[in-house]
Design a protein around this motif. Structure first.
Motif, mmCIF file in Angstrom:
data_model
loop_
_atom_site.group_PDB
_atom_site.id
_atom_site.type_symbol
_atom_site.label_atom_id
_atom_site.label_comp_id
_atom_site.label_asym_id
_atom_site.label_seq_id
_atom_site.Cartn_x
_atom_site.Cartn_y
_atom_site.Cartn_z
ATOM 1 N N UNK A 46 6.169 30.421 -9.986
ATOM 2 C CA UNK A 46 7.495 30.121 -9.430
ATOM 3 C C UNK A 46 7.403 28.933 -8.471
ATOM 4 N N UNK A 47 6.336 28.869 -7.696
ATOM 5 C CA UNK A 47 6.104 27.721 -6.811
ATOM 6 C C UNK A 47 5.983 26.438 -7.632
ATOM 7 N N UNK A 48 5.253 26.502 -8.760
ATOM 8 C CA UNK A 48 5.103 25.330 -9.626
ATOM 9 C C UNK A 48 6.467 24.859 -10.129
ATOM 10 N N UNK A 49 7.317 25.809 -10.507
ATOM 11 C CA UNK A 49 8.663 25.459 -10.957
ATOM 12 C C UNK A 49 9.456 24.794 -9.829
ATOM 13 N N UNK A 50 9.354 25.331 -8.633
ATOM 14 C CA UNK A 50 10.061 24.750 -7.485
ATOM 15 C C UNK A 50 9.547 23.349 -7.172
ATOM 16 N N UNK A 51 8.241 23.179 -7.243
ATOM 17 C CA UNK A 51 7.661 21.859 -6.991
ATOM 18 C C UNK A 51 8.125 20.867 -8.047
ATOM 19 N N UNK A 52 8.167 21.291 -9.303
ATOM 20 C CA UNK A 52 8.630 20.396 -10.368
ATOM 21 C C UNK A 52 10.054 19.935 -10.084
ATOM 22 N N UNK A 53 10.917 20.873 -9.724
ATOM 23 C CA UNK A 53 12.309 20.514 -9.404
ATOM 24 C C UNK A 53 12.372 19.579 -8.195
ATOM 25 N N UNK A 54 11.599 19.910 -7.159
ATOM 26 C CA UNK A 54 11.593 19.094 -5.935
ATOM 27 C C UNK A 54 11.176 17.660 -6.237
ATOM 28 N N UNK A 113 10.990 19.486 -16.564
ATOM 29 C CA UNK A 113 10.132 20.231 -17.476
ATOM 30 C C UNK A 113 8.790 20.527 -16.813
ATOM 31 N N UNK A 114 8.331 21.775 -16.997
ATOM 32 C CA UNK A 114 7.013 22.201 -16.548
ATOM 33 C C UNK A 114 6.224 22.537 -17.809
ATOM 34 N N UNK A 125 11.783 24.330 -19.738
ATOM 35 C CA UNK A 125 12.830 23.412 -19.269
ATOM 36 C C UNK A 125 13.379 23.972 -17.967
ATOM 37 N N UNK A 126 13.596 23.086 -17.016
ATOM 38 C CA UNK A 126 14.047 23.511 -15.700
ATOM 39 C C UNK A 126 15.440 22.951 -15.427
#
Length: 153
Positions: free
Chosen positions: A95-103, A108-109, A148-149
């Motif tokens: 979940x942190x990785x997803x948040x970092x990707x968005x930030x 896409x992760x 996909x994010x």
């Protein structure tokens, strides 16, 4: 309260030990050390690619390695101490990785795992990743996955 923070050079030995402990069960299954066991964690930490999950008692319980690419963030490695697995730490790191990707502005992760790491493939599918292909890469039979994010809320 647990915290996910950027790894520091002082964390290198513990980070490498967590990776080796977490991936040791796969050596016999795939016939050689998995790729993360061969990585240079001193370099990855110096590059700012490693974040660690620090438990309230100060013990590092897990880590994630994130590598930026032109059009996606690569979740290169997620590892949790074997004695702490099953507590949701891996899910929190993903979940942190997803948040970092968005930030960072990614939509896409991506990740890959060995085709014989069936339990990991099943977890990633449950977390919303989709398989995009399979094939040899760097001497391993890999399964490639993506998520996909949406934009940050």
């Amino acid at each position: 309260m647990p915290v996910i923070r950027r790894a520091t050079p002082d964390d290198r030995v513990v980070v490498a030990a967590i990776v080796h402990a977490a991936y040791a069960i796969y050596v016999d299954r795939i016939g050689k050390p998995p790729g993360p066991m061969l990585d240079d964690y001193g370099r990855l930490i110096a590059d700012g690619a490693v974040s660690v999950f620090e438990a309230p008692d100060g013990v590092l319980a897990g880590l994630v390695v994130l590598l930026p690419a032109s059009d996606h963030l690569l979740l290169d490695n997620v590892a949790v101490r074997p004695e702490r697995q099953g507590e949701g730490i891996g899910r929190r790191l993903i979940a942190f990785a997803e948040s970092e990707a968005r930030r960072l502005g990614y939509r896409e992760l991506r990740l890959y795992t060995h085709e014989k790491m069936r339990e990991n493939i099943a977890l990633y599918l449950r977390l919303g990743f989709a398989e995009t292909g399979r094939g040899p890469q760097a001497g391993y039979d890999r399964v490639f996955m993506t998520k996909r994010l949406g934009s940050a809320a």
